[in-house]
Design a protein around this motif. Structure first.
Motif, PDB file in Angstrom:
ATOM      1  N   HIS A  32       3.047   2.235   6.090  1.00 45.70           N
ATOM      2  CA  HIS A  32       4.381   2.754   5.813  1.00 45.70           C
ATOM      3  C   HIS A  32       4.707   2.510   4.340  1.00 45.70           C
ATOM      4  O   HIS A  32       5.039   1.398   3.944  1.00 45.70           O
ATOM      5  CB  HIS A  32       5.390   2.053   6.730  1.00 45.70           C
ATOM      6  N   GLY A  33       4.598   3.558   3.540  1.00 42.30           N
ATOM      7  CA  GLY A  33       4.687   3.405   2.087  1.00 42.30           C
ATOM      8  C   GLY A  33       6.062   3.097   1.550  1.00 42.30           C
ATOM      9  O   GLY A  33       6.198   2.764   0.364  1.00 42.30           O
ATOM     10  N   ASP A  34       7.091   3.170   2.400  1.00 39.40           N
ATOM     11  CA  ASP A  34       8.445   2.830   1.946  1.00 39.40           C
ATOM     12  C   ASP A  34       8.695   1.323   1.968  1.00 39.40           C
ATOM     13  O   ASP A  34       9.767   0.879   1.542  1.00 39.40           O
ATOM     14  CB  ASP A  34       9.494   3.512   2.841  1.00 39.40           C
ATOM     15  N   GLU A  35       7.736   0.553   2.471  1.00 39.09           N
ATOM     16  CA  GLU A  35       7.919  -0.883   2.634  1.00 39.09           C
ATOM     17  C   GLU A  35       7.350  -1.645   1.436  1.00 39.09           C
ATOM     18  O   GLU A  35       6.133  -1.736   1.260  1.00 39.09           O
ATOM     19  CB  GLU A  35       7.228  -1.344   3.918  1.00 39.09           C
ATOM     20  N   PRO A  36       8.227  -2.209   0.570  1.00 40.46           N
ATOM     21  CA  PRO A  36       7.756  -2.936  -0.626  1.00 40.46           C
ATOM     22  C   PRO A  36       6.821  -4.093  -0.296  1.00 40.46           C
ATOM     23  O   PRO A  36       5.897  -4.385  -1.069  1.00 40.46           O
ATOM     24  CB  PRO A  36       9.055  -3.444  -1.264  1.00 40.46           C
ATOM     25  N   LEU A  37       7.053  -4.767   0.829  1.00 41.57           N
ATOM     26  CA  LEU A  37       6.212  -5.907   1.190  1.00 41.57           C
ATOM     27  C   LEU A  37       4.766  -5.486   1.436  1.00 41.57           C
ATOM     28  O   LEU A  37       3.833  -6.268   1.198  1.00 41.57           O
ATOM     29  CB  LEU A  37       6.770  -6.603   2.436  1.00 41.57           C
ATOM     30  N   LEU A  38       4.568  -4.264   1.904  1.00 43.54           N
ATOM     31  CA  LEU A  38       3.211  -3.751   2.094  1.00 43.54           C
ATOM     32  C   LEU A  38       2.648  -3.205   0.787  1.00 43.54           C
ATOM     33  O   LEU A  38       1.466  -3.376   0.499  1.00 43.54           O
ATOM     34  CB  LEU A  38       3.199  -2.674   3.173  1.00 43.54           C
ATOM     35  N   GLN A  39       3.489  -2.553   0.004  1.00 42.32           N
ATOM     36  CA  GLN A  39       3.039  -2.019  -1.287  1.00 42.32           C
ATOM     37  C   GLN A  39       2.432  -3.122  -2.141  1.00 42.32           C
ATOM     38  O   GLN A  39       1.363  -2.959  -2.741  1.00 42.32           O
ATOM     39  CB  GLN A  39       4.217  -1.371  -2.024  1.00 42.32           C
ATOM     40  N   THR A  40       3.113  -4.256  -2.190  1.00 38.73           N
ATOM     41  CA  THR A  40       2.648  -5.380  -3.008  1.00 38.73           C
ATOM     42  C   THR A  40       1.287  -5.874  -2.540  1.00 38.73           C
ATOM     43  O   THR A  40       0.386  -6.122  -3.350  1.00 38.73           O
ATOM     44  CB  THR A  40       3.663  -6.535  -2.940  1.00 38.73           C
ATOM     45  N   ARG A  41       1.122  -5.988  -1.235  1.00 41.48           N
ATOM     46  CA  ARG A  41      -0.134  -6.510  -0.697  1.00 41.48           C
ATOM     47  C   ARG A  41      -1.281  -5.537  -0.902  1.00 41.48           C
ATOM     48  O   ARG A  41      -2.417  -5.955  -1.141  1.00 41.48           O
ATOM     49  CB  ARG A  41       0.052  -6.859   0.786  1.00 41.48           C
ATOM     50  N   VAL A  42      -1.014  -4.245  -0.801  1.00 43.15           N
ATOM     51  CA  VAL A  42      -2.052  -3.245  -1.036  1.00 43.15           C
ATOM     52  C   VAL A  42      -2.526  -3.309  -2.488  1.00 43.15           C
ATOM     53  O   VAL A  42      -3.726  -3.212  -2.775  1.00 43.15           O
ATOM     54  CB  VAL A  42      -1.548  -1.834  -0.686  1.00 43.15           C
ATOM     55  N   GLN A  43      -1.591  -3.475  -3.402  1.00 40.76           N
ATOM     56  CA  GLN A  43      -1.933  -3.545  -4.820  1.00 40.76           C
ATOM     57  C   GLN A  43      -2.804  -4.760  -5.130  1.00 40.76           C
ATOM     58  O   GLN A  43      -3.621  -4.727  -6.058  1.00 40.76           O
ATOM     59  CB  GLN A  43      -0.648  -3.599  -5.656  1.00 40.76           C
ATOM     60  N   GLN A  44      -2.646  -5.813  -4.350  1.00 40.52           N
ATOM     61  CA  GLN A  44      -3.406  -7.041  -4.585  1.00 40.52           C
ATOM     62  C   GLN A  44      -4.748  -7.052  -3.870  1.00 40.52           C
ATOM     63  O   GLN A  44      -5.548  -7.976  -4.047  1.00 40.52           O
ATOM     64  CB  GLN A  44      -2.576  -8.246  -4.120  1.00 40.52           C
ATOM     65  N   CYS A  45      -4.999  -6.032  -3.048  1.00 36.62           N
ATOM     66  CA  CYS A  45      -6.210  -5.995  -2.224  1.00 36.62           C
ATOM     67  C   CYS A  45      -7.087  -4.818  -2.631  1.00 36.62           C
ATOM     68  O   CYS A  45      -6.588  -3.718  -2.858  1.00 36.62           O
ATOM     69  CB  CYS A  45      -5.807  -5.884  -0.755  1.00 36.62           C
ATOM     70  N   MET A  46      -8.374  -5.023  -2.721  1.00 34.50           N
ATOM     71  CA  MET A  46      -9.299  -3.975  -3.121  1.00 34.50           C
ATOM     72  C   MET A  46      -9.676  -3.122  -1.914  1.00 34.50           C
ATOM     73  O   MET A  46     -10.627  -3.414  -1.191  1.00 34.50           O
ATOM     74  CB  MET A  46     -10.541  -4.596  -3.751  1.00 34.50           C
ATOM     75  N   LEU A  47      -8.885  -2.075  -1.662  1.00 32.50           N
ATOM     76  CA  LEU A  47      -9.164  -1.150  -0.569  1.00 32.50           C
ATOM     77  C   LEU A  47      -9.562   0.192  -1.155  1.00 32.50           C
ATOM     78  O   LEU A  47      -8.896   0.717  -2.045  1.00 32.50           O
ATOM     79  CB  LEU A  47      -7.920  -0.991   0.313  1.00 32.50           C
ATOM     80  N   SER A  48     -10.647   0.756  -0.644  1.00 36.69           N
ATOM     81  CA  SER A  48     -11.197   1.971  -1.257  1.00 36.69           C
ATOM     82  C   SER A  48     -10.510   3.249  -0.814  1.00 36.69           C
ATOM     83  O   SER A  48     -10.528   4.249  -1.530  1.00 36.69           O
ATOM     84  CB  SER A  48     -12.701   2.066  -0.958  1.00 36.69           C
ATOM     85  N   HIS A  49      -9.907   3.238   0.366  1.00 37.76           N
ATOM     86  CA  HIS A  49      -9.333   4.471   0.902  1.00 37.76           C
ATOM     87  C   HIS A  49      -7.988   4.150   1.554  1.00 37.76           C
ATOM     88  O   HIS A  49      -7.935   3.514   2.603  1.00 37.76           O
ATOM     89  CB  HIS A  49     -10.297   5.085   1.927  1.00 37.76           C
ATOM     90  N   VAL A  50      -6.897   4.584   0.929  1.00 41.36           N
ATOM     91  CA  VAL A  50      -5.548   4.264   1.393  1.00 41.36           C
ATOM     92  C   VAL A  50      -4.711   5.534   1.462  1.00 41.36           C
ATOM     93  O   VAL A  50      -4.759   6.374   0.550  1.00 41.36           O
ATOM     94  CB  VAL A  50      -4.850   3.243   0.455  1.00 41.36           C
ATOM     95  N   GLU A  51      -3.943   5.709   2.543  1.00 41.98           N
ATOM     96  CA  GLU A  51      -2.994   6.813   2.684  1.00 41.98           C
ATOM     97  C   GLU A  51      -1.659   6.232   3.123  1.00 41.98           C
ATOM     98  O   GLU A  51      -1.608   5.266   3.896  1.00 41.98           O
ATOM     99  CB  GLU A  51      -3.477   7.824   3.733  1.00 41.98           C
ATOM    100  N   THR A  52      -0.565   6.835   2.644  1.00 42.07           N
ATOM    101  CA  THR A  52       0.765   6.350   2.998  1.00 42.07           C
ATOM    102  C   THR A  52       1.583   7.435   3.684  1.00 42.07           C
ATOM    103  O   THR A  52       1.358   8.626   3.491  1.00 42.07           O
ATOM    104  CB  THR A  52       1.533   5.874   1.752  1.00 42.07           C
ATOM    105  N   PHE A  53       2.565   6.983   4.478  1.00 44.16           N
ATOM    106  CA  PHE A  53       3.538   7.883   5.093  1.00 44.16           C
ATOM    107  C   PHE A  53       4.916   7.242   4.974  1.00 44.16           C
ATOM    108  O   PHE A  53       5.037   6.023   4.823  1.00 44.16           O
ATOM    109  CB  PHE A  53       3.196   8.143   6.561  1.00 44.16           C
ATOM    110  N   GLY A  54       5.944   8.041   5.032  1.00 48.37           N
ATOM    111  CA  GLY A  54       7.308   7.516   4.939  1.00 48.37           C
ATOM    112  C   GLY A  54       8.291   8.614   4.598  1.00 48.37           C
ATOM    113  O   GLY A  54       7.941   9.798   4.546  1.00 48.37           O
ATOM    114  N   MET A  55       9.525   8.230   4.353  1.00 45.64           N
ATOM    115  CA  MET A  55      10.565   9.200   4.019  1.00 45.64           C
ATOM    116  C   MET A  55      10.521   9.595   2.540  1.00 45.64           C
ATOM    117  O   MET A  55      10.837  10.732   2.189  1.00 45.64           O
ATOM    118  CB  MET A  55      11.947   8.627   4.351  1.00 45.64           C
ATOM    119  N   ALA A  56      10.118   8.658   1.689  1.00 46.40           N
ATOM    120  CA  ALA A  56      10.133   8.920   0.248  1.00 46.40           C
ATOM    121  C   ALA A  56       9.046   9.922  -0.149  1.00 46.40           C
ATOM    122  O   ALA A  56       7.949   9.941   0.422  1.00 46.40           O
ATOM    123  CB  ALA A  56       9.934   7.615  -0.520  1.00 46.40           C
TER     124      ALA A  56
END
Length: 458
Positions: A224-248
C-alpha cells in the motif's frame, strides 16, 4: 495434498527416525486433529499448555491414520504402528511443509496486513482462478500451524496458491514467509490491530514487513504505497521488483472512479481508464484490496477480460461485508469477523454512503487488542459517526460504551444506546426495524456479534 512414503518423509524432516519395517507406508495428507482426520493421513500430535496430542495417537490410528509423528521426549510410544520419531512435532510439521513446498512448482502468493488480507486473498484466488489451477488458505489457517497445513494441502498440479499470513507478535511473519518462500508478497495496509503486543504502528509495520524475509530472489513485493511507514522500509531494503497501489497518483495502480451501488462496487483503474470493474462487495475500502489483486493478476499475465470475470464471480469468506437479505425486507451487512479502528471507520463510512434505505442502524461492539489507547480509539469512532447519514447507533460491550458516549453528544435522544446483553439488544432491534431498513454488524472476533443475526430470528 502431500502423498509420500515414510522413507520420503524421513528425508524431508531432518533427524527423524523411522522403523525400517514401515518405510514403504504411504501417507495421503496431514492432520493435527483426530476429530477431522481422514483415512491415510499422517497424524501430527501437537502439544500445548493445556493439551497433548500424543494422548490421541491411538485414536488417530483407529480412525485410519497411516502413520503419526511422535516426540522423542514423550514416554510410552505405542508399539507396532508406523511412527516417525522427531525432536519437536510442531517444528517437524513446519520442516515437512517447507520441504514439500520446495518440491512443488506451485507459485506462492503471500498476503499479510492489518486489515483486508482475507478479502484480498479471496480476490486474488478468484482472478487467478479464471486461468489457472488455484488453491488458497482455508478458513483462518494463517498462523504457525495453519500455514504449514495449507502448504501440505496443495496438490501437485496446483499452479498458484494464495497463502494468508497472520501474526500477533514479532518474528511470526518471518517464520511463515521463510516456510512458504512466496514468489509474490503483499502487505495490504498497516492499521492498529495488535497494538497491545507490538506497541505502536511502527512496530506493526516492522512485523508485517517481515514477509519479505522469505520472498524468492527476484520476487515481486506489492504494498500500500500511501503508507509512509512502508515507504521508508522499502527504501531501506534492496528489493528488485516492487509495485504499489493506493489512492495517490504516485502509486503504480490507483483508482480513477469509484461507485458504490446496491449490488456492489464499481471502479476504474489508471492503467485502463475506460474499463469498469465491478465486484459484488460493498464499500470503497474494498477497492484497495482489488487493486492489490489486480497487480497479482498482471504478474500472472491475466488480461482485463479475465480480471472482470474474476471480480464478477467473487465469493468472499463469511462475515466480511456479507450481505444478508431477510424475508421481512431488512438488509443485514455482516462484517463481524473482526474489527480495528481502520476497518470500523471504513464499515461505518460504507453504511453512511448507502442510499435507498429507510433507516440505517449501526450495531458495533468492542475493538480488542488495542493496548493503552483502546478507550481513545473507541471515542474517536464515536466522534466520526455522522448523524445525518446513520440513524441509530447501538453498542455492545464495555469498551464500545465509549463510542456511544461520544456519539450521543450529536444524535437525537434515544438514537444511541449501549448494551451488555445481546438478547436485550436483539429484542430492541427487532422492535425498531421494518422493511427497507439496513443493519451493520461490526466488532472484534471475540465479541461474536454475528450471534445477533440468529437472535433476531427467534
Amino acid at each position: 495434498m502431500i502423498i509420500r512414503s515414510l522413507a520420503d518423509i524421513q528425508t524431508m524432516i531432518p533427524g527423524s527416525i523411522i522403523d525400517e519395517r514401515y518405510t514403504s507406508v504411504m501417507i495421503h495428507g496431514v492432520s493435527t486433529d483426530t476429530r477431522t482426520i481422514e483415512r491415510g493421513n499422517l497424524y501430527v500430535p501437537l502439544k500445548g499448555a493445556t493439551f497433548n496430542g500424543h494422548q490421541f495417537v491411538k485414536e488417530a490410528f483407529d480412525k485410519g491414520a497411516a502413520a503419526a509423528l511422535w516426540s522423542k521426549h514423550e514416554p510410552n510410544a505405542p508399539k507396532d504402528v508406523p511412527l516417525i520419531f522427531v525432536d519437536d512435532t510442531l517444528v517437524a510439521l513446519q520442516q515437512l511443509a517447507h520441504a514439500y513446498r520446495k518440491q512443488l512448482r506451485t507459485r506462492i502468493i503471500g498476503v499479510t496486513g492489518s486489515n483486508g488480507k482475507t478479502t484480498t486473498k479471496d480476490m486474488i484466488a478468484s482472478l487467478l482462478g479464471t486461468v489457472y489451477r488455484v488453491q488458497k488458505t482455508e478458513g483462518n489457517l494463517n498462523n504457525h500451524i495453519g500455514v504449514p497445513l495449507t502448504l501440505l494441502r496443495l496438490k501437485e498440479d496446483t499452479e498458484y496458491a494464495v497463502v494468508e499470513m497472520g501474526m500477533s507478535g514479532f518474528g511470526e511473519i518471518e517464520l511463515l514467509s521463510t516456510l512458504a518462500e512466496p514468489d509474490v508478497a503483499i502487505i495490504t495496509n498497516i492499521g492498529e490491530s495488535h497494538l497491545q503486543e507490538l506497541g505502536s504502528r511502527e512496530g506493526i509495520a516492522t512485523a508485517k514487513f517481515e514477509i519479505v524475509k522469505g520472498l524468492q530472489r527476484g520476487g515481486l513485493f506489492i504494498y500500500h504505497g500511501d503508507e509512509p511507514l512502508l515507504q521508508t522500509r522499502v527504501q531501506q531494503c534492496m528489493l528488485s521488483h516492487v509495485e504499489t497501489f493506493g489512492m495517490a497518483k504516485t502509486n503504480d495502480y490507483y483508482p480513477l472512479d469509484i461507485r458504490v451501488q446496491a449490488d456492489g462496487t464499481s471502479f476504474t483503474v489508471n492503467r485502463w481508464p475506460n474499463e469498469m470493474f465491478h465486484m459484488p462487495l460493498l464499500g470503497r475500502h474494498h477497492v484497495m484490496n482489488a487493486l492489490a489483486a489486480i497487480v497479482v493478476a498482471r504478474f500472472a499475465s491475466i488480461d482485463v477480460a479475465h480480471m472482470k470475470e474474476g471480480f464478477s464471480r467473487l465469493t468472499v469468506t463469511k462475515m466480511r461485508t456479507e450481505v444478508i437479505k431477510r424475508d421481512d425486507g431488512v438488509t443485514i451487512i455482516n462484517d463481524a469477523y473482526n474489527a480495528s479502528p481502520t476497518s470500523m471507520r471504513a464499515a461505518l463510512e460504507l453504511l453512511g454512503q448507502l442510499t435507498g434505505y429507510r433507516k440505517k442502524i449501526a450495531i458495533v461492539g468492542d475493538m480488542l487488542e488495542l493496548g493503552d489507547q483502546e478507550i481513545a480509539f473507541h471515542e474517536q469512532i464515536g466522534e466520526m459517526i455522522d448523524p445525518q447519514s446513520i440513524h441509530y447507533v447501538l453498542t455492545y460491550g464495555t469498551r464500545a460504551k465509549a463510542i456511544a458516549e461520544r456519539a450521543s453528544e450529536r444524535f437525537r435522544a434515544g438514537c444511541v444506546r449501549s448494551y451488555d446483553d445481546k438478547r436485550k439488544l436483539a429484542a430492541d432491534v427487532q422492535a425498531l426495524i421494518s422493511a427497507g431498513d439496513v443493519i451493520l454488524l461490526k466488532a472484534s472476533r471475540g465479541m461474536k456479534l454475528e450471534e445477533i443475526i440468529s437472535l433476531l430470528n427467534e
